[in-house]
Motif scaffolding. Structure first.
Motif, PDB file in Angstrom:
ATOM      1  N   ALA A 184      26.814 -10.260  32.417  1.00 37.69           N
ATOM      2  CA  ALA A 184      26.538  -8.876  32.808  1.00 37.69           C
ATOM      3  C   ALA A 184      25.238  -8.406  32.166  1.00 37.69           C
ATOM      4  O   ALA A 184      25.010  -8.615  30.970  1.00 37.69           O
ATOM      5  CB  ALA A 184      27.689  -7.967  32.385  1.00 37.69           C
ATOM      6  N   PRO A 185      24.368  -7.778  32.958  1.00 39.28           N
ATOM      7  CA  PRO A 185      23.118  -7.250  32.395  1.00 39.28           C
ATOM      8  C   PRO A 185      23.374  -5.934  31.670  1.00 39.28           C
ATOM      9  O   PRO A 185      24.426  -5.312  31.838  1.00 39.28           O
ATOM     10  CB  PRO A 185      22.272  -7.010  33.646  1.00 39.28           C
ATOM     11  CG  PRO A 185      23.275  -6.637  34.694  1.00 39.28           C
ATOM     12  CD  PRO A 185      24.478  -7.513  34.398  1.00 39.28           C
ATOM     13  N   ALA A 186      22.409  -5.494  30.891  1.00 41.14           N
ATOM     14  CA  ALA A 186      22.432  -4.112  30.416  1.00 41.14           C
ATOM     15  C   ALA A 186      22.328  -3.263  31.679  1.00 41.14           C
ATOM     16  O   ALA A 186      21.561  -3.591  32.584  1.00 41.14           O
ATOM     17  CB  ALA A 186      21.252  -3.853  29.480  1.00 41.14           C
ATOM     18  N   ARG A 187      23.132  -2.194  31.778  1.00 43.64           N
ATOM     19  CA  ARG A 187      23.150  -1.443  33.035  1.00 43.64           C
ATOM     20  C   ARG A 187      23.268   0.045  32.781  1.00 43.64           C
ATOM     21  O   ARG A 187      23.969   0.478  31.869  1.00 43.64           O
ATOM     22  CB  ARG A 187      24.326  -1.895  33.901  1.00 43.64           C
ATOM     23  CG  ARG A 187      24.279  -1.309  35.313  1.00 43.64           C
ATOM     24  CD  ARG A 187      25.521  -1.642  36.095  1.00 43.64           C
ATOM     25  NE  ARG A 187      26.417  -0.493  36.091  1.00 43.64           N
ATOM     26  CZ  ARG A 187      27.447  -0.343  36.914  1.00 43.64           C
ATOM     27  NH1 ARG A 187      27.735  -1.277  37.803  1.00 43.64           N
ATOM     28  NH2 ARG A 187      28.213   0.716  36.848  1.00 43.64           N
ATOM     29  N   ALA A 188      22.563   0.796  33.611  1.00 40.79           N
ATOM     30  CA  ALA A 188      22.717   2.248  33.659  1.00 40.79           C
ATOM     31  C   ALA A 188      23.077   2.595  35.090  1.00 40.79           C
ATOM     32  O   ALA A 188      22.648   1.919  36.029  1.00 40.79           O
ATOM     33  CB  ALA A 188      21.419   2.942  33.250  1.00 40.79           C
ATOM     34  N   CYS A 189      23.878   3.627  35.258  1.00 38.54           N
ATOM     35  CA  CYS A 189      24.229   4.103  36.596  1.00 38.54           C
ATOM     36  C   CYS A 189      24.120   5.619  36.579  1.00 38.54           C
ATOM     37  O   CYS A 189      24.762   6.277  35.758  1.00 38.54           O
ATOM     38  CB  CYS A 189      25.642   3.672  36.974  1.00 38.54           C
ATOM     39  SG  CYS A 189      26.105   4.160  38.654  1.00 38.54           S
ATOM     40  N   VAL A 190      23.284   6.138  37.476  1.00 34.73           N
ATOM     41  CA  VAL A 190      23.065   7.574  37.522  1.00 34.73           C
ATOM     42  C   VAL A 190      23.253   8.091  38.944  1.00 34.73           C
ATOM     43  O   VAL A 190      22.982   7.390  39.919  1.00 34.73           O
ATOM     44  CB  VAL A 190      21.662   7.957  37.014  1.00 34.73           C
ATOM     45  CG1 VAL A 190      21.489   7.575  35.555  1.00 34.73           C
ATOM     46  CG2 VAL A 190      20.575   7.313  37.848  1.00 34.73           C
ATOM     47  N   GLU A 191      23.724   9.315  39.043  1.00 39.55           N
ATOM     48  CA  GLU A 191      23.809   9.984  40.335  1.00 39.55           C
ATOM     49  C   GLU A 191      22.407  10.480  40.684  1.00 39.55           C
ATOM     50  O   GLU A 191      21.726  11.059  39.836  1.00 39.55           O
ATOM     51  CB  GLU A 191      24.786  11.146  40.250  1.00 39.55           C
ATOM     52  CG  GLU A 191      25.090  11.786  41.584  1.00 39.55           C
ATOM     53  CD  GLU A 191      26.194  12.821  41.468  1.00 39.55           C
ATOM     54  OE1 GLU A 191      27.308  12.548  41.934  1.00 39.55           O
ATOM     55  OE2 GLU A 191      25.929  13.894  40.875  1.00 39.55           O
ATOM     56  N   ALA A 192      21.987  10.230  41.923  1.00 43.17           N
ATOM     57  CA  ALA A 192      20.612  10.560  42.295  1.00 43.17           C
ATOM     58  C   ALA A 192      20.504  10.925  43.774  1.00 43.17           C
ATOM     59  O   ALA A 192      21.272  10.436  44.599  1.00 43.17           O
ATOM     60  CB  ALA A 192      19.706   9.361  42.013  1.00 43.17           C
ATOM     61  N   ALA A 193      19.541  11.776  44.083  1.00 41.77           N
ATOM     62  CA  ALA A 193      19.196  12.041  45.475  1.00 41.77           C
ATOM     63  C   ALA A 193      18.481  10.797  45.997  1.00 41.77           C
ATOM     64  O   ALA A 193      17.664  10.197  45.301  1.00 41.77           O
ATOM     65  CB  ALA A 193      18.280  13.261  45.570  1.00 41.77           C
ATOM     66  N   MET A 194      18.813  10.390  47.206  1.00 41.90           N
ATOM     67  CA  MET A 194      18.244   9.174  47.771  1.00 41.90           C
ATOM     68  C   MET A 194      17.057   9.501  48.684  1.00 41.90           C
ATOM     69  O   MET A 194      16.902  10.622  49.143  1.00 41.90           O
ATOM     70  CB  MET A 194      19.314   8.424  48.563  1.00 41.90           C
ATOM     71  CG  MET A 194      20.484   7.982  47.712  1.00 41.90           C
ATOM     72  SD  MET A 194      19.913   6.976  46.331  1.00 41.90           S
ATOM     73  CE  MET A 194      21.388   6.155  45.898  1.00 41.90           C
ATOM     74  N   ALA A 195      16.267   8.481  48.967  1.00 42.93           N
ATOM     75  CA  ALA A 195      15.091   8.645  49.825  1.00 42.93           C
ATOM     76  C   ALA A 195      15.476   9.024  51.247  1.00 42.93           C
ATOM     77  O   ALA A 195      14.717   9.707  51.935  1.00 42.93           O
ATOM     78  CB  ALA A 195      14.250   7.371  49.821  1.00 42.93           C
TER      79      ALA A 195
END
Length: 117
Positions: free
Chosen positions: A90-101
């Motif tokens: 498993a990589p170091a990971r971040a997950c964020v809520e974001a507006a998409m393109a």
């Protein structure tokens, strides 16, 4: 030190390799009409193909940043992600809520990996 860029256009390169490190631009799904699980799977399929092209693979991922449109999809996205990541790699990971393109996109990922050596 050389910098290798692949699939380069005015705005970005899909792959950049420098100092035995692979940087992928953000990857999205193949079909934005699908749900979160399908979008996540086809997005990760694209990551696989780009990593192989760059001389790497998912066992050599160092870091991943996941952008998700709505955290209500976090559990379903993680179900696909967890099945895709090789055990013990498993990589170091971040997950964020974001507006998409584009409004129909539900998830995007940016990956950094080591070149296999």
């Amino acid at each position: 030190m050389t910098i290798e860029r692949k699939h380069t256009k005015q705005r970005m390169s899909r792959i950049v390799v420098h100092n035995n490190t692979v940087y992928l631009c953000g990857q999205v799904c193949a079909d934005a009409t699908k749900g979160i699980k399908e979008q996540t799977q086809t997005m990760l399929d694209k990551v696989d193909a780009l990593l192989v092209e760059a001389g790497s693979d998912r066992e050599h991922m160092l870091s991943a940043t996941v952008y998700i449109k709505d955290m209500k999809d976090f559990k379903d996205m993680n179900e696909v992600w967890d099945a895709w990541v090789p055990e013990g790699h498993a990589p170091a990971r971040a997950c964020v809520e974001a507006a998409m393109a584009r409004p129909e996109l539900l998830v995007e990922v940016s990956v950094i990996a080591a070149v296999k050596g």
